[in-house]
Design an enzyme around this catalytic site. Structure first.
Site, PDB file in Angstrom:
ATOM      1  NE  ARG A  18       5.113 -20.705   2.786  1.00 22.36           N
ATOM      2  CZ  ARG A  18       5.864 -21.309   2.272  1.00 22.36           C
ATOM      3  NH1 ARG A  18       6.670 -22.129   3.014  1.00 22.36           N
ATOM      4  NH2 ARG A  18       6.164 -21.249   1.338  1.00 22.36           N
ATOM      5  CG  ASP A  39      -0.210 -26.051   1.437  1.00 21.75           C
ATOM      6  OD1 ASP A  39      -0.551 -24.797   1.130  1.00 21.75           O
ATOM      7  OD2 ASP A  39       0.710 -26.247   0.468  1.00 21.75           O
ATOM      8  CG  ASP A  66       1.189 -31.073  -7.200  1.00 24.04           C
ATOM      9  OD1 ASP A  66       1.023 -29.935  -6.893  1.00 24.04           O
ATOM     10  OD2 ASP A  66       2.070 -31.990  -6.862  1.00 24.04           O
ATOM     11  CB  VAL A  67      -2.546 -26.467  -6.992  1.00 21.88           C
ATOM     12  CG1 VAL A  67      -3.631 -26.136  -6.201  1.00 21.88           C
ATOM     13  CG2 VAL A  67      -1.591 -26.226  -8.013  1.00 21.88           C
ATOM     14  CG  ASN A  93      -2.896 -18.417  -1.512  1.00 17.57           C
ATOM     15  OD1 ASN A  93      -2.617 -17.312  -2.320  1.00 17.57           O
ATOM     16  ND2 ASN A  93      -2.660 -19.180  -0.978  1.00 17.57           N
ATOM     17  CE1 TYR A 162       4.432 -15.185  -8.391  1.00 18.33           C
ATOM     18  CE2 TYR A 162       5.050 -12.722  -8.869  1.00 18.33           C
ATOM     19  CZ  TYR A 162       3.702 -13.696  -8.008  1.00 18.33           C
ATOM     20  OH  TYR A 162       3.423 -13.498  -6.993  1.00 18.33           O
ATOM     21  CE  LYS A 166       0.480 -15.170  -8.703  1.00 20.13           C
ATOM     22  NZ  LYS A 166      -0.371 -16.252  -8.698  1.00 20.13           N
TER      23      LYS A 166
HETATM   24  N1  NAD Z   1       3.664 -12.041  -1.008  1.00 24.50           N
HETATM   25  C1  NAD Z   1       3.542 -11.596  -1.870  1.00 24.50           C
HETATM   26  O1  NAD Z   1       3.757  -9.888  -1.812  1.00 24.50           O
HETATM   27  C2  NAD Z   1       2.494 -12.038  -3.015  1.00 24.50           C
HETATM   28  C3  NAD Z   1       2.329 -10.565  -4.227  1.00 24.50           C
HETATM   29  C4  NAD Z   1       0.937 -10.946  -5.065  1.00 24.50           C
HETATM   30  C5  NAD Z   1       0.876 -11.954  -5.368  1.00 24.50           C
HETATM   31  N2  NAD Z   1       1.212 -13.653  -4.412  1.00 24.50           N
HETATM   32  C6  NAD Z   1       0.452 -14.332  -4.651  1.00 24.50           C
HETATM   33  O2  NAD Z   1      -0.049 -14.800  -3.049  1.00 24.50           O
HETATM   34  C7  NAD Z   1      -0.007 -16.147  -3.366  1.00 24.50           C
HETATM   35  C8  NAD Z   1      -0.255 -16.975  -2.140  1.00 24.50           C
HETATM   36  O3  NAD Z   1       1.592 -16.407  -1.646  1.00 24.50           O
HETATM   37  P1  NAD Z   1       2.241 -16.563   0.086  1.00 24.50           P
HETATM   38  O4  NAD Z   1       3.039 -14.819  -0.314  1.00 24.50           O
HETATM   39  O5  NAD Z   1       1.448 -16.289   0.546  1.00 24.50           O
HETATM   40  O6  NAD Z   1       3.412 -17.843  -0.979  1.00 24.50           O
HETATM   41  P2  NAD Z   1       3.710 -18.421   0.799  1.00 24.50           P
HETATM   42  O7  NAD Z   1       5.241 -19.622  -0.335  1.00 24.50           O
HETATM   43  O8  NAD Z   1       4.085 -17.961   1.603  1.00 24.50           O
HETATM   44  O9  NAD Z   1       2.715 -19.650   0.814  1.00 24.50           O
HETATM   45  C9  NAD Z   1       2.166 -20.321  -0.477  1.00 24.50           C
HETATM   46  C10 NAD Z   1       1.232 -20.966  -0.072  1.00 24.50           C
HETATM   47  O10 NAD Z   1       1.066 -22.540  -1.112  1.00 24.50           O
HETATM   48  C11 NAD Z   1       1.602 -23.410  -1.632  1.00 24.50           C
HETATM   49  N3  NAD Z   1       1.671 -24.348  -2.592  1.00 24.50           N
HETATM   50  C12 NAD Z   1       3.344 -24.512  -3.156  1.00 24.50           C
HETATM   51  N4  NAD Z   1       3.238 -25.012  -4.572  1.00 24.50           N
HETATM   52  C13 NAD Z   1       1.814 -25.744  -5.027  1.00 24.50           C
HETATM   53  C14 NAD Z   1       1.387 -27.008  -5.049  1.00 24.50           C
HETATM   54  N5  NAD Z   1       1.558 -27.008  -6.183  1.00 24.50           N
HETATM   55  N6  NAD Z   1       0.042 -27.161  -4.549  1.00 24.50           N
HETATM   56  C15 NAD Z   1      -0.851 -26.927  -3.372  1.00 24.50           C
HETATM   57  N7  NAD Z   1      -0.185 -25.800  -2.303  1.00 24.50           N
HETATM   58  C16 NAD Z   1       0.545 -25.266  -3.339  1.00 24.50           C
HETATM   59  C17 NAD Z   1       2.587 -23.819  -0.050  1.00 24.50           C
HETATM   60  O11 NAD Z   1       2.655 -24.726   0.243  1.00 24.50           O
HETATM   61  C18 NAD Z   1       2.283 -22.534   1.137  1.00 24.50           C
HETATM   62  O12 NAD Z   1       1.307 -22.450   1.886  1.00 24.50           O
HETATM   63  C19 NAD Z   1       0.628 -16.373  -4.533  1.00 24.50           C
HETATM   64  O13 NAD Z   1      -0.216 -16.756  -5.664  1.00 24.50           O
HETATM   65  C20 NAD Z   1       1.242 -15.964  -5.232  1.00 24.50           C
HETATM   66  O14 NAD Z   1       2.014 -15.526  -5.908  1.00 24.50           O
HETATM   67  C21 NAD Z   1       1.832 -13.056  -3.510  1.00 24.50           C
END
Ligand code: NAD
Length: 177
Positions: A18, A39, A66-67, A93, A162, A166
């Protein structure tokens, strides 16, 4: 016309079930790459892979991952290479954000973010490098993209933990093979 031509590329996108990861998977597929979504959310991941496969016409599959788990990375990279016939792109990601003011911070939450965001990213680099390097099971070189955040360098309220994780990802180029 697509901005990038990625025909023939074989990519694994973590956290692709997602959100941003699903959009990255879709963008890679639209540019011609074959994609595996890795995922922890199997149902959602499989649905996303099926949807993207239909909408882009590209091969998009799902592999449980699971990463934070070394063994899971070994299985997921092997499955990707088997199903796509190679691996030359990894997008690290998968990431989690647990918000808390510093005065309320919880050690377990911090450890969980470190595990997913930092350990998960470095394990991904390890298994991608092993697979892509000469003599590896994919063996054609490639690229690893790590998703950090603007929070790596800018302070925001309630996400100090967090941000620390990062910042570590932002420094990943310093993690020499
Ligand atoms: N949303 C934002 O505004 C934003 C901004 C900057 C960076 N990010 C980064 O972008 C990336 C994605 O963010 P998002 O907003 O789409 O998050 P999200 O929560 O919508 O999606 C994260 C996905 O990672 C998966 N996940 C979680 N733990 C996991 C694990 N241990 N192993 C495998 N998969 C796992 C979840 O199941 C999910 O599908 C993240 O690294 C986040 O830190 C997000």
């Amino acid at each position: 016309m697509e901005q990038f031509d990625l025909k023939g590329r074989k990519a694994l996108v973590t956290g692709g079930a997602r959100g941003i990861g699903a959009s990255i998977a879709e963008t890679l597929a639209r540019a011609g790459a074959q994609v595996m979504i890795g995922d922890v959310m199997a149902d959602v991941g499989q649905e996303t892979a099926a949807r993207l496969s239909t909408s882009t016409g590209a091969k998009v599959g799902f592999v449980p991952l699971d990463v934070t788990q070394d063994d899971a990375w070994a299985s997921a990279t092997a499955a990707t290479i088997k199903q796509l016939g190679g691996l030359d792109t990894l997008v690290n990601n998968a990431g989690i954000e647990i918000t808390s003011l510093v005065v309320d911070v919880n050690g377990d939450d911090l450890r969980r973010m470190l595990d997913v965001n930092v350990v998960g990213t470095l394990l991904g680099m390890k298994h991608a490098f092993r697979a892509m390097r000469p003599g590896g099971p994919a063996g054609q070189g490639g690229a690893v993209v790590n998703i950090a955040s603007v929070a790596a360098t800018i302070a925001f309220p309630a996400i100090a933990g967090y941000s620390a994780t990062k910042s570590a990802v932002d420094r990943a180029p310093c993690w020499r093979p």
